[in-house]
Design a protein around this motif. Structure first.
Motif, mmCIF file in Angstrom:
data_model
loop_
_atom_site.group_PDB
_atom_site.id
_atom_site.type_symbol
_atom_site.label_atom_id
_atom_site.label_comp_id
_atom_site.label_asym_id
_atom_site.label_seq_id
_atom_site.Cartn_x
_atom_site.Cartn_y
_atom_site.Cartn_z
ATOM 1 N N VAL A 2 16.482 -21.405 -33.344
ATOM 2 C CA VAL A 2 16.448 -20.197 -34.168
ATOM 3 C C VAL A 2 16.459 -20.555 -35.649
ATOM 4 N N LYS A 3 17.291 -21.504 -36.022
ATOM 5 C CA LYS A 3 17.342 -21.925 -37.426
ATOM 6 C C LYS A 3 16.011 -22.552 -37.858
ATOM 7 N N ALA A 4 15.375 -23.275 -36.959
ATOM 8 C CA ALA A 4 14.078 -23.869 -37.274
ATOM 9 C C ALA A 4 13.034 -22.781 -37.517
ATOM 10 N N LEU A 5 13.011 -21.764 -36.663
ATOM 11 C CA LEU A 5 12.085 -20.657 -36.851
ATOM 12 C C LEU A 5 12.278 -20.015 -38.222
ATOM 13 N N LYS A 6 13.534 -19.761 -38.555
ATOM 14 C CA LYS A 6 13.811 -19.074 -39.817
ATOM 15 C C LYS A 6 13.435 -19.941 -41.011
ATOM 16 N N ALA A 7 13.614 -21.264 -40.877
ATOM 17 C CA ALA A 7 13.220 -22.165 -41.963
ATOM 18 C C ALA A 7 11.702 -22.128 -42.153
ATOM 19 N N ILE A 8 10.958 -22.089 -41.061
ATOM 20 C CA ILE A 8 9.498 -22.019 -41.140
ATOM 21 C C ILE A 8 9.056 -20.701 -41.772
ATOM 22 N N TRP A 9 9.685 -19.607 -41.377
ATOM 23 C CA TRP A 9 9.314 -18.306 -41.938
ATOM 24 C C TRP A 9 9.638 -18.218 -43.428
ATOM 25 N N ARG A 10 10.751 -18.834 -43.836
ATOM 26 C CA ARG A 10 11.088 -18.848 -45.264
ATOM 27 C C ARG A 10 10.039 -19.640 -46.044
ATOM 28 N N ASN A 11 9.570 -20.718 -45.455
ATOM 29 C CA ASN A 11 8.517 -21.496 -46.088
ATOM 30 C C ASN A 11 7.265 -20.647 -46.282
ATOM 31 N N ARG A 21 16.161 -30.215 -40.654
ATOM 32 C CA ARG A 21 16.563 -31.368 -39.855
ATOM 33 C C ARG A 21 17.772 -30.950 -39.013
ATOM 34 N N GLY A 22 17.501 -30.614 -37.768
ATOM 35 C CA GLY A 22 18.565 -30.161 -36.886
ATOM 36 C C GLY A 22 18.932 -31.208 -35.857
ATOM 37 N N GLU A 23 19.792 -30.820 -34.936
ATOM 38 C CA GLU A 23 20.237 -31.745 -33.893
ATOM 39 C C GLU A 23 19.116 -32.044 -32.912
ATOM 40 N N HIS A 24 18.280 -31.061 -32.633
ATOM 41 C CA HIS A 24 17.229 -31.220 -31.636
ATOM 42 C C HIS A 24 15.819 -31.098 -32.214
ATOM 43 N N TYR A 25 15.670 -30.418 -33.339
ATOM 44 C CA TYR A 25 14.348 -30.186 -33.917
ATOM 45 C C TYR A 25 14.312 -30.637 -35.376
ATOM 46 N N THR A 26 13.189 -31.195 -35.772
ATOM 47 C CA THR A 26 12.955 -31.573 -37.162
ATOM 48 C C THR A 26 11.578 -31.080 -37.577
ATOM 49 N N PHE A 27 11.546 -30.305 -38.656
ATOM 50 C CA PHE A 27 10.285 -29.814 -39.208
ATOM 51 C C PHE A 27 10.289 -30.066 -40.706
ATOM 52 N N THR A 28 9.417 -30.952 -41.164
ATOM 53 C CA THR A 28 9.375 -31.290 -42.587
ATOM 54 C C THR A 28 7.962 -31.205 -43.158
ATOM 55 N N LEU A 29 6.987 -30.854 -42.344
ATOM 56 C CA LEU A 29 5.604 -30.780 -42.817
ATOM 57 C C LEU A 29 5.000 -29.425 -42.486
ATOM 58 N N MET A 30 4.451 -28.767 -43.501
ATOM 59 C CA MET A 30 3.722 -27.524 -43.286
ATOM 60 C C MET A 30 2.444 -27.611 -44.102
ATOM 61 N N THR A 31 1.342 -27.864 -43.434
ATOM 62 C CA THR A 31 0.073 -28.024 -44.142
ATOM 63 C C THR A 31 -0.425 -26.657 -44.628
ATOM 64 N N PRO A 32 -1.010 -26.604 -45.821
ATOM 65 C CA PRO A 32 -1.471 -25.323 -46.390
ATOM 66 C C PRO A 32 -2.398 -24.549 -45.467
ATOM 67 N N ASN A 33 -3.149 -25.252 -44.640
ATOM 68 C CA ASN A 33 -4.096 -24.583 -43.757
ATOM 69 C C ASN A 33 -3.418 -23.674 -42.732
#
Length: 234
Positions: A2-11, A21-33
């Motif tokens: 859930v926190k990962a989803l919200k971080a993506i939406w804020r981006n 960077r969570g315990e189970h999921y890491t998302f650090t790249l969001m390509t402009p496309n």
């Protein structure tokens, strides 16, 4: 998650750098496309189903609402489940008026007494069915019906599925449901859910689907509810 989803939406919406960077999921790249154009939307509310103590707390801690199992009574919700939800809410920035609680029981209704009786018997079987499952026994135990749950479980293991509903007396059934004709439904729902649940399903069955008049639904919508609306700010 859930926190990962919200971080993506804020981006997407605010243009914040994605660095989750969570315990189970890491998302650090969001390509402009892959980034949709910002439309000034409010945060997307996230609700999860919750039954046990850990998911109840989790809902309050990271979500915007929760969907209770229908095998739930008002007394169990107020004395047990809300304590866990509140413990989660204290760890978040979400207030109860922005947190929606859905479900937590049944509605048995119809235009005539005969239709109500049919809906009641459907609910009676569902209470017996769920009550036969050990993970739901804490609700029975809260009301002193632990032995009933164990009896139902034994009956299902013996294949007596067609007899379990007969073990649910009216006083137990009414703990789980608001019951009444359409012209009685407002008072029944208010007594069973008012000030406690924010939204309840008219039916959880694909076979029993009440056609509640619109004026009755409008009356029910006016029943006091702690929920005022999801957060409109990021």
């Amino acid at each position: 998650y859930v926190k990962a989803l919200k971080a993506i939406w804020r981006n997407w919406e605010l243009g914040e750098k994605l660095d989750f960077r969570g315990e189970h999921y890491t998302f650090t790249l969001m390509t402009p496309n892959f980034v949709p154009e910002s439309e000034g939307f409010a945060p997307v509310p996230v609700t999860i189903a919750a039954v046990g103590p850990h998911t109840l707390k989790l809902a309050g801690e990271v979500c915007d609402g929760m969907r209770l199992h229908p095998f739930c009574t008002r007394a169990y919700l107020e004395a047990v489940a809300m304590e866990r939800i509140d413990s989660g809410l204290t760890l978040s920035s979400t207030k109860r008026e922005n947190f929606q609680i859905t479900g937590g029981g049944f509605i048995a209704t119809g235009e005539t007494d005969e239709e109500v009786d049919k809906a009641v018997e459907w609910v009676r079987y569902r209470v017996a069915f769920y009550g036969s499952t050990p993970s739901y026994w804490p609700v029975f135990e809260h009301h002193g019906y632990g032995d009933l749950g164990r009896k139902l479980n034994k009956m299902t293991k013996e294949g007596l599925w067609n007899k379990i509903a007969m073990e649910i007396p009216d006083e137990v059934l009414y703990l789980f449901a608001a019951v009444g004709r359409y012209d009685e439904l407002y008072n029944s729902v208010k007594e069973r859910y008012g000030g406690c649940i924010d939204m309840v399903y008219a039916s959880t069955s694909t076979d029993v689907r009440p056609q509640i008049p619109s004026e009755v639904l409008q009356d029910i919508k006016r029943i006091d509810s702690p929920f005022q609306g999801f957060k409109s700010f990021w």
